[in-house]
Design a protein around this motif. Sequence first.
Motif, PDB file in Angstrom:
ATOM      1  N   UNK A 251     -49.801  30.332 -33.787  1.00  0.00           N
ATOM      2  CA  UNK A 251     -50.020  31.179 -34.958  1.00  0.00           C
ATOM      3  C   UNK A 251     -51.451  31.700 -34.929  1.00  0.00           C
ATOM      4  N   UNK A 252     -51.636  32.940 -35.363  1.00  0.00           N
ATOM      5  CA  UNK A 252     -52.975  33.532 -35.353  1.00  0.00           C
ATOM      6  C   UNK A 252     -53.961  32.676 -36.124  1.00  0.00           C
ATOM      7  N   UNK A 279     -49.303  42.754 -39.591  1.00  0.00           N
ATOM      8  CA  UNK A 279     -49.487  41.787 -40.668  1.00  0.00           C
ATOM      9  C   UNK A 279     -50.894  41.207 -40.701  1.00  0.00           C
ATOM     10  N   UNK A 280     -51.732  41.574 -39.735  1.00  0.00           N
ATOM     11  CA  UNK A 280     -53.077  41.009 -39.682  1.00  0.00           C
ATOM     12  C   UNK A 280     -53.993  41.684 -40.702  1.00  0.00           C
ATOM     13  N   UNK A 281     -54.729  40.881 -41.443  1.00  0.00           N
ATOM     14  CA  UNK A 281     -55.728  41.410 -42.368  1.00  0.00           C
ATOM     15  C   UNK A 281     -56.965  41.846 -41.584  1.00  0.00           C
ATOM     16  N   UNK A 296     -65.030  38.929 -22.950  1.00  0.00           N
ATOM     17  CA  UNK A 296     -64.754  40.006 -21.993  1.00  0.00           C
ATOM     18  C   UNK A 296     -63.293  39.934 -21.542  1.00  0.00           C
ATOM     19  N   UNK A 297     -62.402  39.624 -22.520  1.00  0.00           N
ATOM     20  CA  UNK A 297     -60.970  39.513 -22.249  1.00  0.00           C
ATOM     21  C   UNK A 297     -60.276  40.819 -22.612  1.00  0.00           C
ATOM     22  N   UNK A 298     -58.955  40.820 -22.526  1.00  0.00           N
ATOM     23  CA  UNK A 298     -58.157  41.983 -22.924  1.00  0.00           C
ATOM     24  C   UNK A 298     -57.232  41.581 -24.064  1.00  0.00           C
ATOM     25  N   UNK A 299     -56.988  42.507 -24.979  1.00  0.00           N
ATOM     26  CA  UNK A 299     -56.085  42.243 -26.096  1.00  0.00           C
ATOM     27  C   UNK A 299     -55.050  43.356 -26.179  1.00  0.00           C
ATOM     28  N   UNK A 300     -53.782  42.968 -26.395  1.00  0.00           N
ATOM     29  CA  UNK A 300     -52.678  43.910 -26.579  1.00  0.00           C
ATOM     30  C   UNK A 300     -52.063  43.636 -27.944  1.00  0.00           C
ATOM     31  N   UNK A 301     -52.163  44.598 -28.838  1.00  0.00           N
ATOM     32  CA  UNK A 301     -51.651  44.463 -30.197  1.00  0.00           C
ATOM     33  C   UNK A 301     -50.277  45.116 -30.278  1.00  0.00           C
ATOM     34  N   UNK A 302     -49.308  44.362 -30.782  1.00  0.00           N
ATOM     35  CA  UNK A 302     -47.933  44.848 -30.878  1.00  0.00           C
ATOM     36  C   UNK A 302     -47.498  44.774 -32.335  1.00  0.00           C
ATOM     37  N   UNK A 303     -47.143  45.894 -32.930  1.00  0.00           N
ATOM     38  CA  UNK A 303     -46.769  45.860 -34.342  1.00  0.00           C
ATOM     39  C   UNK A 303     -46.315  47.213 -34.833  1.00  0.00           C
ATOM     40  N   UNK A 304     -46.251  47.327 -36.156  1.00  0.00           N
ATOM     41  CA  UNK A 304     -45.777  48.564 -36.761  1.00  0.00           C
ATOM     42  C   UNK A 304     -46.343  48.671 -38.163  1.00  0.00           C
ATOM     43  N   UNK A 313     -56.665  40.816 -47.155  1.00  0.00           N
ATOM     44  CA  UNK A 313     -57.333  42.081 -47.487  1.00  0.00           C
ATOM     45  C   UNK A 313     -57.521  42.959 -46.260  1.00  0.00           C
ATOM     46  N   UNK A 314     -57.268  44.243 -46.445  1.00  0.00           N
ATOM     47  CA  UNK A 314     -57.571  45.220 -45.407  1.00  0.00           C
ATOM     48  C   UNK A 314     -56.473  45.362 -44.378  1.00  0.00           C
ATOM     49  N   UNK A 315     -56.100  46.608 -44.019  1.00  0.00           N
ATOM     50  CA  UNK A 315     -55.065  46.852 -43.008  1.00  0.00           C
ATOM     51  C   UNK A 315     -55.647  46.757 -41.609  1.00  0.00           C
ATOM     52  N   UNK A 316     -55.586  45.577 -41.003  1.00  0.00           N
ATOM     53  CA  UNK A 316     -56.248  45.338 -39.720  1.00  0.00           C
ATOM     54  C   UNK A 316     -55.829  46.298 -38.629  1.00  0.00           C
ATOM     55  N   UNK A 317     -54.512  46.491 -38.443  1.00  0.00           N
ATOM     56  CA  UNK A 317     -54.038  47.358 -37.359  1.00  0.00           C
ATOM     57  C   UNK A 317     -54.423  48.805 -37.614  1.00  0.00           C
ATOM     58  N   UNK A 318     -54.352  49.238 -38.849  1.00  0.00           N
ATOM     59  CA  UNK A 318     -54.721  50.612 -39.175  1.00  0.00           C
ATOM     60  C   UNK A 318     -56.186  50.880 -38.850  1.00  0.00           C
TER      61      UNK A 318
END
Length: 653
Positions: A251-252, A279-281, A296-304, A313-318
């Motif tokens: 879990x995050x 769903x991430x704030x 210095x890693x890579x991140x792939x965000x998957x969502x809608x 608080x706050x729309x993290x992905x947006x």
Amino acid sequence: MPDSTATNAASYTTRWDTISAVAKATRHAKLEQASTDREAIWRDAAERNGLGIEQFGASLIHDATSREPAENLLAERLSALPRELTEHDSVVDRRELVRAVNAALVGTGLSAVRAEIEVDRLLEAGAIVEIGHDSIGQARYSTPEMIEIERNVVALSNELASRDWAAISKDDVAARSHRRGLSAEQSEAVLAATGVEAIAIVEGAPGSGKTMTLAPIVDAYRDAGYRVVGAATAWRVARSLQDDLKIEARATASWIEGLNRGRQFLDPRSVLVVDEAGLLSAREMHAILTETHRADAKIILVGDRKQLQAIGAGPGLDLVMRSVNAARVDTIVRQREEWARDAVAAFGAGDAETGIVAFSSRDLLHEAVSHKAALTRLMRDWREARANYPDQSYLLIARTNAQVGDISRAVRAELKAEGRLKGPDVSIDAVTPSGHSHQIQIAVGDDIRFLHRDDRLGVVNGTVARVTAIREQGHSTPEAASDIRIEAKVDGRRIEFTPRDICDGQGRAHLGWAYASTVYGCQGMTVDRAVVLLDANYDRHAIHVAASRAREQTSLVMDRSAIDKLIATNQPLDQAHLPVAVTDAERRTLLAERLSRSTAKTSTIAVIEAVQKDAHQHDRIALGVWETGQVDQNSSKPARRSRVQSRELDHGL
């Protein structure tokens, strides 16, 4: 620059005064009599409880002599208020700010007059910052901390997007996508996610096959010698990532908790895949982006962003998408029938009318005359699904925990009648996911859901188990829940626990029934059949998720009496006492309007940008008027700085 805020506020005040005057005129006589009766009732009740006027007056004098503890308590609460105020929304309005300050006064014995004074002090101290106004001119606020977090999310996203990282061969990626039978749209998303940038976003509709799309991405990086780890808001979704993609996933919140304790989990050869990223704030997004940047890693965000919004608080992905372009996967593959895919897409686009017509024309939208009747209809659909499709999975969905509780009790009554639940019920003090106390009854044969991670039991939030035995301990009775031991099976393995093993600080067990789910609880789930208890408080995001869980069939059950009451409350004041005859067309129209609403969370950046845009437009208009000579130059003045702009400059915005 014209002071539109003052004009809007004055207009709002005028409308409110008019409404108040009408209301007072219609109830003035009743209020006088009611006031007299109420005072007599209160006086009698106070005296019966030993509190006369003299004693009450004396207590006020005593309170006045002990103001220091009250002031200290208020100061402590107000110091915590900015963080608490932005726990769920990064932008709040004046009403919410005043409400929070009034709540801080409760129990201190200090005058309610202090509320406005303390609001002004918070603003003057800069603990709360005015950043803009709503459509009727009311102020909107945030905190310096929230503004900084959101701006850092955008800055970190930009830096990661500009950072070169190891790219996977395009030919290799294309071959992997082809072998897995991905569509052209999915294959393009795979190529984008495995590109040279240190951050990537795959955004897609519910049921568009995001897990299928992730598989070649994970395989490509793992085969190239990289460590791939996963994260998701819900432990249940994280476990699905672990099982489906064969990666370590948590879990995050668990990853972030480790970071807060100094445990860094990424390195330069790590790829972090974050599912349900919508769903991430802002705070959560900031934490994982900071760790990605540090390592210095890579991140792939998957969502809608069209699905459910962040609880925090706050729309993290947006915010991230202000710096990073997303690869979209919009073609829905989950629903078997084309009409169902089209209906789900319509709900997501805010065209609820089309979605409603699609379900109604196929007799999959059922209107019940009451909440009880709606439950009866929902149970009928559930019963038919079990009887006709015994090998298929099904899901009952509702909006609130209270509705889920009502459905679960109805299911248990049916299971008892069938003889599946055996022995006496045991009542357990439990807590809902939203923190509310309630009681659940369990018996042998019940399906239960753990609502908290427990490593000793090997369960996470969302784990489902079936009760196989309930044993007494010592000389206890089955009704004494704290003295019982519960045996259950989880995925074929046996566990044992007592309610106190999984309780919170108030002695409430993190346990619930597993017969129904809230909309939030079911995001990311896929079943064969679903029944949704629908009401007018669903919005575009909730119906999009609820209507898209099932492959084979989803039916919607609506309590029309609740819709009718909502329509009645919107009647003009002079007609409020008249009965309202609601037509089917009116009911469907209101339902479509409610289900089309977007309640997407707003960021501080969006509000501030809107203010700056308005100011820029006003400046351009003023400049144009000056240059064309439409205003007497002797009477014109330079555009003054608005209060919002002044605060922005003062706080470095």
